[in-house]
Design a protein around this motif. Sequence first.
Motif, PDB file in Angstrom:
ATOM      1  N   SER A  92       2.126 116.612  36.995  1.00 13.99           N
ATOM      2  CA  SER A  92       1.846 117.916  36.380  1.00 13.99           C
ATOM      3  C   SER A  92       3.069 118.447  35.644  1.00 13.99           C
ATOM      4  O   SER A  92       2.952 119.014  34.551  1.00 13.99           O
ATOM      5  CB  SER A  92       1.393 118.916  37.446  1.00 13.99           C
ATOM      6  N   ALA A  93       4.225 118.253  36.251  1.00 11.55           N
ATOM      7  CA  ALA A  93       5.443 118.747  35.609  1.00 11.55           C
ATOM      8  C   ALA A  93       5.640 118.085  34.247  1.00 11.55           C
ATOM      9  O   ALA A  93       6.229 118.675  33.332  1.00 11.55           O
ATOM     10  CB  ALA A  93       6.657 118.491  36.509  1.00 11.55           C
ATOM     11  N   LYS A  94       5.134 116.857  34.109  1.00 10.50           N
ATOM     12  CA  LYS A  94       5.211 116.181  32.809  1.00 10.50           C
ATOM     13  C   LYS A  94       4.098 116.601  31.871  1.00 10.50           C
ATOM     14  O   LYS A  94       4.320 116.825  30.677  1.00 10.50           O
ATOM     15  CB  LYS A  94       5.144 114.665  33.018  1.00 10.50           C
ATOM     16  N   SER A  95       2.884 116.692  32.407  1.00 12.81           N
ATOM     17  CA  SER A  95       1.725 116.929  31.546  1.00 12.81           C
ATOM     18  C   SER A  95       1.538 118.403  31.202  1.00 12.81           C
ATOM     19  O   SER A  95       0.823 118.744  30.265  1.00 12.81           O
ATOM     20  CB  SER A  95       0.456 116.413  32.229  1.00 12.81           C
ATOM     21  N   GLY A  96       2.136 119.282  32.029  1.00 17.62           N
ATOM     22  CA  GLY A  96       1.939 120.709  31.792  1.00 17.62           C
ATOM     23  C   GLY A  96       0.552 121.193  32.166  1.00 17.62           C
ATOM     24  O   GLY A  96       0.103 122.248  31.729  1.00 17.62           O
ATOM     25  N   ARG A  97      -0.135 120.430  32.986  1.00 19.48           N
ATOM     26  CA  ARG A  97      -1.479 120.877  33.384  1.00 19.48           C
ATOM     27  C   ARG A  97      -1.759 120.597  34.848  1.00 19.48           C
ATOM     28  O   ARG A  97      -1.044 119.847  35.500  1.00 19.48           O
ATOM     29  CB  ARG A  97      -2.540 120.237  32.509  1.00 19.48           C
ATOM     30  N   LEU A  98      -2.786 121.250  35.369  1.00 16.06           N
ATOM     31  CA  LEU A  98      -3.262 121.001  36.727  1.00 16.06           C
ATOM     32  C   LEU A  98      -3.596 119.525  36.864  1.00 16.06           C
ATOM     33  O   LEU A  98      -4.317 118.977  36.019  1.00 16.06           O
ATOM     34  CB  LEU A  98      -4.535 121.804  36.999  1.00 16.06           C
ATOM     35  N   GLU A  99      -3.104 118.914  37.912  1.00 14.29           N
ATOM     36  CA  GLU A  99      -3.410 117.509  38.135  1.00 14.29           C
ATOM     37  C   GLU A  99      -4.111 117.348  39.479  1.00 14.29           C
ATOM     38  O   GLU A  99      -3.718 117.975  40.465  1.00 14.29           O
ATOM     39  CB  GLU A  99      -2.117 116.676  38.142  1.00 14.29           C
ATOM     40  N   PRO A 100      -5.115 116.499  39.527  1.00 11.05           N
ATOM     41  CA  PRO A 100      -5.781 116.267  40.815  1.00 11.05           C
ATOM     42  C   PRO A 100      -4.883 115.467  41.746  1.00 11.05           C
ATOM     43  O   PRO A 100      -4.087 114.636  41.293  1.00 11.05           O
ATOM     44  CB  PRO A 100      -7.014 115.455  40.432  1.00 11.05           C
ATOM     45  N   VAL A 101      -5.009 115.744  43.026  1.00 11.25           N
ATOM     46  CA  VAL A 101      -4.281 114.961  44.034  1.00 11.25           C
ATOM     47  C   VAL A 101      -5.150 113.767  44.413  1.00 11.25           C
ATOM     48  O   VAL A 101      -6.339 113.932  44.722  1.00 11.25           O
ATOM     49  CB  VAL A 101      -3.977 115.824  45.275  1.00 11.25           C
TER      50      VAL A 101
END
Lengths: 339, 339, 339, 339
Positions: free
Chosen positions: B325-334
Motif C-alpha cells: 500500500s505504501a507503494k501503490s498509494g491505495r488500500l490493499e487487501p491482506v
Amino acid sequence: MKSPIRVGILGLGRIGKMHTRNLLTMKEFEVVCGADPFLTPETERELLELGVPQCTKDPADIFDDPSIDAVVICSVTETHSDFIIRATKAGKDIFCEKPIDHDVGRIVDALRAVQQAGVILQVGFMHRFDRHHGALQKKIADGTIGDVEVLKITSRDPAPPSMEYIRTSGGIYVDFMIHDFDMARFLTGSEVAEVFATGTSVCDPEIAQNGDVGSGHAVLRFENGAIGILETSRRSSFGHDQRIEALGSKGCVMDDNEYENNVRFFTHDGYHGAKVPYHFPERYKEAYFVELRDFAQAVNQRTAPPVTGFDGLQAVLIAEAAARSAKSGRLEPVERMEI
Amino acid sequence: MKSPIRVGILGLGRIGKMHTRNLLTMKEFEVVCGADPFLTPETERELLELGVPQCTKDPADIFDDPSIDAVVICSVTETHSDFIIRATKAGKDIFCEKPIDHDVGRIVDALRAVQQAGVILQVGFMHRFDRHHGALQKKIADGTIGDVEVLKITSRDPAPPSMEYIRTSGGIYVDFMIHDFDMARFLTGSEVAEVFATGTSVCDPEIAQNGDVGSGHAVLRFENGAIGILETSRRSSFGHDQRIEALGSKGCVMDDNEYENNVRFFTHDGYHGAKVPYHFPERYKEAYFVELRDFAQAVNQRTAPPVTGFDGLQAVLIAEAAARSAKSGRLEPVERMEI
Amino acid sequence: MKSPIRVGILGLGRIGKMHTRNLLTMKEFEVVCGADPFLTPETERELLELGVPQCTKDPADIFDDPSIDAVVICSVTETHSDFIIRATKAGKDIFCEKPIDHDVGRIVDALRAVQQAGVILQVGFMHRFDRHHGALQKKIADGTIGDVEVLKITSRDPAPPSMEYIRTSGGIYVDFMIHDFDMARFLTGSEVAEVFATGTSVCDPEIAQNGDVGSGHAVLRFENGAIGILETSRRSSFGHDQRIEALGSKGCVMDDNEYENNVRFFTHDGYHGAKVPYHFPERYKEAYFVELRDFAQAVNQRTAPPVTGFDGLQAVLIAEAAARSAKSGRLEPVERMEI
Amino acid sequence: MKSPIRVGILGLGRIGKMHTRNLLTMKEFEVVCGADPFLTPETERELLELGVPQCTKDPADIFDDPSIDAVVICSVTETHSDFIIRATKAGKDIFCEKPIDHDVGRIVDALRAVQQAGVILQVGFMHRFDRHHGALQKKIADGTIGDVEVLKITSRDPAPPSMEYIRTSGGIYVDFMIHDFDMARFLTGSEVAEVFATGTSVCDPEIAQNGDVGSGHAVLRFENGAIGILETSRRSSFGHDQRIEALGSKGCVMDDNEYENNVRFFTHDGYHGAKVPYHFPERYKEAYFVELRDFAQAVNQRTAPPVTGFDGLQAVLIAEAAARSAKSGRLEPVERMEI
C-alpha cells in the motif's frame, strides 16, 4: 421574570469593584449607587464608565434611598456590623463580605437585628460556589463516600498581601483561614468542637514583624467525631492552590486545582503542564457570580440564603479558637453561641 | 513442581542476552547452552559469568543435545525459519523472536513443520504481555466498551537504530509495525481485511537514503467492520511512546504511557512530571518475563501458547499488504493463508 | 564480585518470610538459617522449599554460627534490642525491622553496643526506598523547591490489623506513624522540635476499645522552622494511600499513589481508572529489595547505612512525644538524646 | 470605545440563536435584526424576549438596512454564497458559519466578491479559538516542539444528528471533518497535498442507509512533509471527544479533553472522574465568544480576520479530496486554487 433587585454597593475597593462589575452584567440586579467615604474622582469616573449611574462618599445616600432593595457590603471589616444594622433598619437585604466582623459581640448584635427585621443576610464565602468544591460536596452529601472521617483543605495564596493589609487584617485565622473554617463546616455538615492551630512565618519573616504568621495550620475536631486538617500559606509560588480531600468510610474524594488548559508537552526531561490560576479572582471568578445569583434567588423567593449569618458567626468563632490555640499551644474549645 | 525446562539460546546479540538474563532468574527454566556463530570471547565470558554453563558457535550443539527441551530463537531473522524446522526435527519446543521470517513461503514451511512435529511454537510479541495493554484488552474482551469501532495505536521509538540495521530490517512495516499489527488483531479479535499505509522520513532523512521510512502510518479495515489507525515513528525525542485507545459502542478505553515516577513539581510556569521509559527494554521489561513464564506454562501443560505461529504469520501478511500500500498509494487487501 | 553476605533471619512471621524470599533471590546474600521460637513444621517445610537450608527454634544457632555475617531481625519488637546486643557480641552486622524498640532506654543500650562493636546497623524504614518518594526527596535535596516550608504526608492502610495486633502494637504513633516520622526527618533534613498529635477511632470503634486510635494526626514543628502535617488511618477502603507533598519557597512537589495500570475507561458517567496497591507489601515491594541491596553495600564497603540506629531512635522519640501530646492536648517537645 | 457594530443575523435555527444570544451579551455588537424565511411566531417571541428588537422572514430587510454594519450568516449551507455576495453588494462585513458552501465554484465567486468589495469575511471555525487547542497551537508556533512531523486529531460527537440532517449535510467530510481539516492547516501552517480517507458506519448502520458514514478517518500528507491523522465519529457515548496531538522533532504536545470538574473519587474498584462536555455547544462555549470578539476587532480595525475566506475554501477542497479518496480507496491530491 422578576424585575431586577436594585442594589447599592458599600465600599469601592478591589473587592467592591469586582462585585460591581459582576452585578452590572447580571440581569438579576440593577446597580443603583456605589458609596465609599474615600471615593476618588478616578474611581468615580471608572465606575461611571462601567455603568454605575451614581457614586457617593456618604453611605446614607444608599440607606436612605427607598428604591434600593439590597446592599452589597464590601467595605473594611470594622464597618460591616454597623452597615448590617443600618441596612436592617432600612429594610434592605444584605450581601456581606467575609468576615462579618472581628468582634463576636458586634456580630451577634448584627445578626439579631437581621432576625428581627426579617431581611436576608448572605455572607460572601465564595469557596462554597466553586464547581470543583461543589462537586466534591455532592459526593459527601449524597453518601457516596460514606461517613466523613477526615477532611483536608489546602489553601494557599501566591504571594502575601501588603504589610499594611497584614497589620489590619485581624490575623491569618480570621482573615484568611475563615474560608477554610467555613468550608469545613459546610462539607462535613458538623460543627467544630475543638481546634489546635499553629503557624509560622518561614515563608516571609516580614509578616512575623507585623504581628502575624504567613502560614496557618489547624487541626479540627468536629462534633461528629471527624477530624479536619487545614493548611494554608500566604505564599505559594506556583499560584492559588486550592484543594480539598475527604476520606470517608466508603472511599476518598479529592479535587485537584484548575489548570489554565489541559495541554501537556513531553520532552526528554519529562512532561510539562499548564499553570494553576494565579489568585482567587481567577480561580473563583465563576463562583463570585454564582453566589450573587443565589443571593438574588433568596431575595426574590424570601428563602434562606445558602450562606447565613449563623455560618458567618461560626467561622469567626472557630477562627477565634484557632488564634487562642496558636498562642496556648493546645487544643481549644470553640465557643458555642446561639443568636 | 515440575523440573525446569532445559533451554538452548540461539543468537546471543542484544535481545538474546536479554532473554538469557531473564531465563537465568526464572525457576521455570534451566539455561543449558547459548549458540552464536559470531560468538566472541567477550560474550562468552560475559555469559559464563551470568551463569550460562556453555557457549558455542555451532547451533548443532543445541539441536543435537537430547537433554535440551526447548530453544529460544534470537538470531537474525533470516535464520528463524531454518532454526524452527531444525528444532521440530529435534522435537524441541520453540520460542521465536518476531518476525518469524520476511518470506511468507518460508514461514508457512516452518509452521507446517511445527504442526507435524506437535511441538509448541510461541512468537515473541511481548506487547501483549504489558500490564497496561493487558488491562485495556480485558476491558475489550469482557464487553465493557461494547463492540470495538476504532482501535488506535501509537508506537514510537526514542531514536532510530543504526543505518546498518535499517538496511537489513526488512522495512518499517515488517520490522517495527509488526508489533502493532499483532496488537490490532489481538485487541479486536478480528482479522484485517485491508490496509492503507504511508510513511515519511521527515524525522530522519538518512533513513530514506537507506531505502526505508522513519515514520509509518496505517489504516486497517478489519473483517468485523472496525477501523484500526496505527501511527509509529523511529524518533520520539521524549522516549518510548506506547499508547493504545479503543472506541467502542459503550465507551472508550485508553492507556497512557508509564512514567518513571508519579511526582509532579509545581512552579510559576506550570507543572513538571517524570519521563516515560526510554525504550522498549525499559517499558517492556516485565512483559519479557511474562511471555516466557507463559511459554513455560504452555510447554509444561502442552497447551496452545498465547501467541501462535498463525499469529506470527498474520502479522507478516498485514505488514506485506502495508508495504504494498505504501507503494501503490491505495488500500490493499491482506492475503488470506491457511496452514 | 564479593562473595555473598551470609545471613541468619530472626523471626519467621509475615515480614520475616517476605524478607527471606527477597534475600533468596538476591545475589548479594546467602541465607544460611532462619530462627523462630514458634517455628511450626509447616513454616519449616515452606522455608526449606523456598531454599532456606536450615531452620531452628533457637536464635543461638544463628548467633553462635561464626560463618554467619549478618542478621535480619524480624521478630516481635520486644526482642529487637536484645537481639541487636547479642549480634554485636557475635560481631554480626544487623538489619532490624522498625521500630527498634518501644523503650527508649533499651534502644540507647542497643545503639551503644552497636557503636562499640563497630558493626553496621540498618533500620527497616522502607518508605525511604520507594521510587516515588525517592524522586520527591531528590527534588528537595537538590534545591529544586527551595527551602521546605511545609511537608505533608498521607499514609493510610486499607484495613485495620487484628485487634490482637492492635493491643500489642505499642499504639498508632510508634507502630504506624513511625514510618512517617522517619520520612519527615529524612525529607526535611531537620530534626523535629515539637509535636501536636491527636487521633480518633471513628473508622473502627473496636480499636478504641483496645486502647488505641484508628487514625492518627500530627503537626510537627521542625528545628529549621518548617511545619510537618501527617495524617494516617488504619482504614482507607480504596487501598494503601501513600502520598507526600512538600511546599517550598520555589514551588511545590507532590507524589501521587501508584496505580495498577494507566488505563482509563470513559463512559457516559465519567471516567474510571485503576486501583492503587492494596497494602504495603504491594506498594513497597521494590523498596524492600532496595533497602536490602543498600544494606549489602554498607556491609561490604563498611560505610554508614542509609538508615542508621540514630534515625531509628529519633523516630521513636517523636512517636513518644506524639503519644504524650495525644493525651495532653498540647504541643509537646521531642526529647533530645545523644548516643 | 468604538460604537457597537450593528449586526443582522441570517438564519435563526439552533446555531443562529446561539450566536444571537452571545452577540446580545457582547458590548462590541448591537443586534439590529434577525431574518429567517421559516420564522415562527414562537421563535420571534423568543428572540424578542432575549432582546432582539426586530425579526423578519425577508433577508432583504437586513441587506437593505444601511444602518447595519455586518451580517452573521447562520442559514443553511446552500444559501451562504448567495448571502455573502448580497452582503458584499451592500458593503457589509460578514461572519459566515462553516462550510462556506458545498460547491467550490460558488465559494470562489463569493470570495472574489468579498475581495472586490473590500469587506471583512470571517469563517466560523471555532475550534481555533478553544483555549486548549490554542495553547497547543502556541507550543507549535513558538517552536517549542520543533518541526511538526505528525499531527493527530480526534474529534467525536456524542450522538448522530437526525437522519434528515445526515441526508442534506453534504457528507461527513465536508460537514463534520471540515473543522479538523481547518485545524490541520492552522496547526501545521502547511497546506495539504494529498489525502487518503475511509469511513464506516459500524457506529450506526442507519447512517449508511442514508448515504453517509458515521465515522470518517483521514491521513493527510502536508506539503511540508508532515503527516496528519484524523479520526472522527458521529457517536462517542462518553461525550464530545476533542483531542489534538502533535509530534515534533523536539517533543510531543497533546491536549486532553475538558472535564466538568477536577474531582476524583477513589474506592475499592479504582477511581472515578468527571464527564467531558456533552457536545460542541458546551465544549466550545467560550470559543464561540472569542471568535466573535476577534471578528469585531477585525471589523473595527479593518485587519484580516483570524479565519479567512481562503481558509474556508481550502477546508472544502480537502474535504472534496477526502470524499474522492473514500470512494477510490487511494491517496487523492488536493486541488490547488487561487482566488
